[in-house]
Design a protein around this motif. Structure first.
Motif, PDB file in Angstrom:
ATOM      1  N   ASN A  92      45.211  22.239  30.583  1.00  0.00           N
ATOM      2  CA  ASN A  92      46.532  22.857  30.632  1.00  0.00           C
ATOM      3  C   ASN A  92      46.473  24.376  30.830  1.00  0.00           C
ATOM      4  OD1 ASN A  92      45.389  23.072  28.046  1.00  0.00           O
ATOM      5  ND2 ASN A  92      47.379  23.449  27.131  1.00  0.00           N
ATOM      6  N   VAL A  93      45.300  24.906  31.197  1.00  0.00           N
ATOM      7  CA  VAL A  93      45.151  26.339  31.444  1.00  0.00           C
ATOM      8  C   VAL A  93      44.817  26.550  32.917  1.00  0.00           C
ATOM      9  CG1 VAL A  93      43.817  28.423  30.900  1.00  0.00           C
ATOM     10  CG2 VAL A  93      44.444  26.829  29.078  1.00  0.00           C
ATOM     11  N   VAL A  94      45.522  27.484  33.547  1.00  0.00           N
ATOM     12  CA  VAL A  94      45.364  27.763  34.970  1.00  0.00           C
ATOM     13  C   VAL A  94      44.851  29.183  35.159  1.00  0.00           C
ATOM     14  CG1 VAL A  94      46.592  27.984  37.164  1.00  0.00           C
ATOM     15  CG2 VAL A  94      47.239  26.191  35.559  1.00  0.00           C
ATOM     16  N   LEU A  95      43.796  29.324  35.958  1.00  0.00           N
ATOM     17  CA  LEU A  95      43.325  30.647  36.362  1.00  0.00           C
ATOM     18  C   LEU A  95      44.132  31.024  37.596  1.00  0.00           C
ATOM     19  CD1 LEU A  95      41.433  33.077  36.318  1.00  0.00           C
ATOM     20  CD2 LEU A  95      39.766  31.690  37.562  1.00  0.00           C
ATOM     21  N   GLU A  96      45.029  31.974  37.443  1.00  0.00           N
ATOM     22  CA  GLU A  96      45.971  32.310  38.507  1.00  0.00           C
ATOM     23  C   GLU A  96      45.441  33.398  39.443  1.00  0.00           C
ATOM     24  OE1 GLU A  96      50.652  33.309  38.800  1.00  0.00           O
ATOM     25  OE2 GLU A  96      49.492  34.534  37.413  1.00  0.00           O
ATOM     26  N   THR A  97      44.820  34.440  38.892  1.00  0.00           N
ATOM     27  CA  THR A  97      44.446  35.595  39.698  1.00  0.00           C
ATOM     28  C   THR A  97      43.083  36.122  39.282  1.00  0.00           C
ATOM     29  OG1 THR A  97      46.780  36.237  39.813  1.00  0.00           O
ATOM     30  CG2 THR A  97      45.175  37.920  40.389  1.00  0.00           C
ATOM     31  N   VAL A  98      42.293  36.530  40.253  1.00  0.00           N
ATOM     32  CA  VAL A  98      41.027  37.227  40.014  1.00  0.00           C
ATOM     33  C   VAL A  98      41.052  38.469  40.887  1.00  0.00           C
ATOM     34  CG1 VAL A  98      38.521  37.148  40.176  1.00  0.00           C
ATOM     35  CG2 VAL A  98      39.800  35.065  39.603  1.00  0.00           C
ATOM     36  N   LYS A  99      40.828  39.630  40.289  1.00  0.00           N
ATOM     37  CA  LYS A  99      40.783  40.857  41.095  1.00  0.00           C
ATOM     38  C   LYS A  99      39.787  41.825  40.492  1.00  0.00           C
ATOM     39  CE  LYS A  99      44.169  44.067  39.330  1.00  0.00           C
ATOM     40  NZ  LYS A  99      45.276  44.915  39.701  1.00  0.00           N
ATOM     41  N   LYS A 100      39.298  42.728  41.304  1.00  0.00           N
ATOM     42  CA  LYS A 100      38.361  43.751  40.850  1.00  0.00           C
ATOM     43  C   LYS A 100      39.129  44.851  40.130  1.00  0.00           C
ATOM     44  CE  LYS A 100      34.810  46.859  42.395  1.00  0.00           C
ATOM     45  NZ  LYS A 100      34.204  47.556  43.497  1.00  0.00           N
ATOM     46  N   ALA A 101      38.571  45.313  39.029  1.00  0.00           N
ATOM     47  CA  ALA A 101      39.187  46.410  38.286  1.00  0.00           C
ATOM     48  C   ALA A 101      39.149  47.678  39.124  1.00  0.00           C
ATOM     49  CB  ALA A 101      38.467  46.620  36.957  1.00  0.00           C
ATOM     50  N   GLU A 102      40.172  48.493  39.004  1.00  0.00           N
ATOM     51  CA  GLU A 102      40.261  49.727  39.783  1.00  0.00           C
ATOM     52  C   GLU A 102      39.268  50.783  39.315  1.00  0.00           C
ATOM     53  OE1 GLU A 102      44.309  51.017  39.713  1.00  0.00           O
ATOM     54  OE2 GLU A 102      45.024  49.215  40.724  1.00  0.00           O
ATOM     55  N   ASP A 103      38.847  50.720  38.047  1.00  0.00           N
ATOM     56  CA  ASP A 103      37.993  51.777  37.490  1.00  0.00           C
ATOM     57  C   ASP A 103      36.537  51.339  37.287  1.00  0.00           C
ATOM     58  OD1 ASP A 103      38.500  50.000  35.496  1.00  0.00           O
ATOM     59  OD2 ASP A 103      38.976  51.498  33.984  1.00  0.00           O
ATOM     60  N   GLY A 104      36.073  50.385  38.056  1.00  0.00           N
ATOM     61  CA  GLY A 104      34.685  49.958  37.912  1.00  0.00           C
ATOM     62  C   GLY A 104      34.420  48.670  38.669  1.00  0.00           C
ATOM     63  N   SER A 105      33.342  48.015  38.294  1.00  0.00           N
ATOM     64  CA  SER A 105      32.970  46.787  38.985  1.00  0.00           C
ATOM     65  C   SER A 105      33.356  45.540  38.196  1.00  0.00           C
ATOM     66  CB  SER A 105      31.463  46.786  39.257  1.00  0.00           C
ATOM     67  OG  SER A 105      30.767  46.839  38.023  1.00  0.00           O
ATOM     68  N   SER A 106      34.110  45.689  37.125  1.00  0.00           N
ATOM     69  CA  SER A 106      34.552  44.551  36.322  1.00  0.00           C
ATOM     70  C   SER A 106      35.609  43.735  37.063  1.00  0.00           C
ATOM     71  CB  SER A 106      35.146  45.032  35.002  1.00  0.00           C
ATOM     72  OG  SER A 106      34.186  45.734  34.264  1.00  0.00           O
ATOM     73  N   LEU A 107      35.802  42.495  36.604  1.00  0.00           N
ATOM     74  CA  LEU A 107      36.849  41.645  37.154  1.00  0.00           C
ATOM     75  C   LEU A 107      37.962  41.486  36.135  1.00  0.00           C
ATOM     76  CD1 LEU A 107      34.798  38.760  38.793  1.00  0.00           C
ATOM     77  CD2 LEU A 107      35.916  40.675  39.935  1.00  0.00           C
ATOM     78  N   ILE A 108      39.180  41.356  36.640  1.00  0.00           N
ATOM     79  CA  ILE A 108      40.342  41.075  35.805  1.00  0.00           C
ATOM     80  C   ILE A 108      40.794  39.664  36.153  1.00  0.00           C
ATOM     81  CG2 ILE A 108      42.741  41.688  35.316  1.00  0.00           C
ATOM     82  CD1 ILE A 108      41.940  44.585  36.065  1.00  0.00           C
ATOM     83  N   LEU A 109      40.913  38.811  35.122  1.00  0.00           N
ATOM     84  CA  LEU A 109      41.340  37.429  35.314  1.00  0.00           C
ATOM     85  C   LEU A 109      42.698  37.245  34.655  1.00  0.00           C
ATOM     86  CD1 LEU A 109      38.016  35.655  34.300  1.00  0.00           C
ATOM     87  CD2 LEU A 109      38.691  36.455  36.549  1.00  0.00           C
ATOM     88  N   ARG A 110      43.612  36.591  35.351  1.00  0.00           N
ATOM     89  CA  ARG A 110      44.918  36.272  34.768  1.00  0.00           C
ATOM     90  C   ARG A 110      44.983  34.761  34.605  1.00  0.00           C
ATOM     91  NH1 ARG A 110      49.415  38.284  38.209  1.00  0.00           N
ATOM     92  NH2 ARG A 110      48.921  40.241  37.195  1.00  0.00           N
ATOM     93  N   LEU A 111      45.109  34.320  33.358  1.00  0.00           N
ATOM     94  CA  LEU A 111      45.208  32.902  33.044  1.00  0.00           C
ATOM     95  C   LEU A 111      46.527  32.640  32.355  1.00  0.00           C
ATOM     96  CD1 LEU A 111      42.027  33.883  32.080  1.00  0.00           C
ATOM     97  CD2 LEU A 111      41.851  31.419  32.346  1.00  0.00           C
ATOM     98  N   TYR A 112      47.039  31.429  32.484  1.00  0.00           N
ATOM     99  CA  TYR A 112      48.201  31.062  31.699  1.00  0.00           C
ATOM    100  C   TYR A 112      48.121  29.609  31.289  1.00  0.00           C
ATOM    101  CZ  TYR A 112      50.278  29.257  36.043  1.00  0.00           C
ATOM    102  OH  TYR A 112      50.507  28.572  37.199  1.00  0.00           O
ATOM    103  N   GLU A 113      48.794  29.298  30.179  1.00  0.00           N
ATOM    104  CA  GLU A 113      48.766  27.963  29.604  1.00  0.00           C
ATOM    105  C   GLU A 113      50.052  27.230  29.948  1.00  0.00           C
ATOM    106  OE1 GLU A 113      47.732  25.858  25.351  1.00  0.00           O
ATOM    107  OE2 GLU A 113      48.383  27.940  25.369  1.00  0.00           O
TER     108      GLU A 113
END
Length: 56
Positions: free
Chosen positions: A22-43
């Motif tokens: 019941n959890v969806v990974l909606e968005t994956v994007k690179k952080a603006e201030d480094g090489s990290s990733l930002i993940l947006r999930l929702y239930e």
């Protein structure tokens, strides 16, 4: 038209896996201030989030 590259692709590929149905990974994007990733999930279907595991 450009020529198609040689080789085959897998039928399915996933960089990430969420272990709760019941959890969806909606968005994956690179952080603006480094090489990290930002993940947006929702239930789905629950007003209050519960724990879920993410593998990647």
């Amino acid at each position: 038209m450009a020529a198609q590259p040689a080789g085959t692709l897998p039928a399915a590929y996933s960089q990430f896996r969420v272990d709760a149905p019941n959890v969806v990974l909606e968005t994956v994007k690179k952080a603006e201030d480094g090489s990290s990733l930002i993940l947006r999930l929702y239930e789905l279907g629950h007003p209050h989030p519960r724990g879920a595991g993410l593998a990647g």
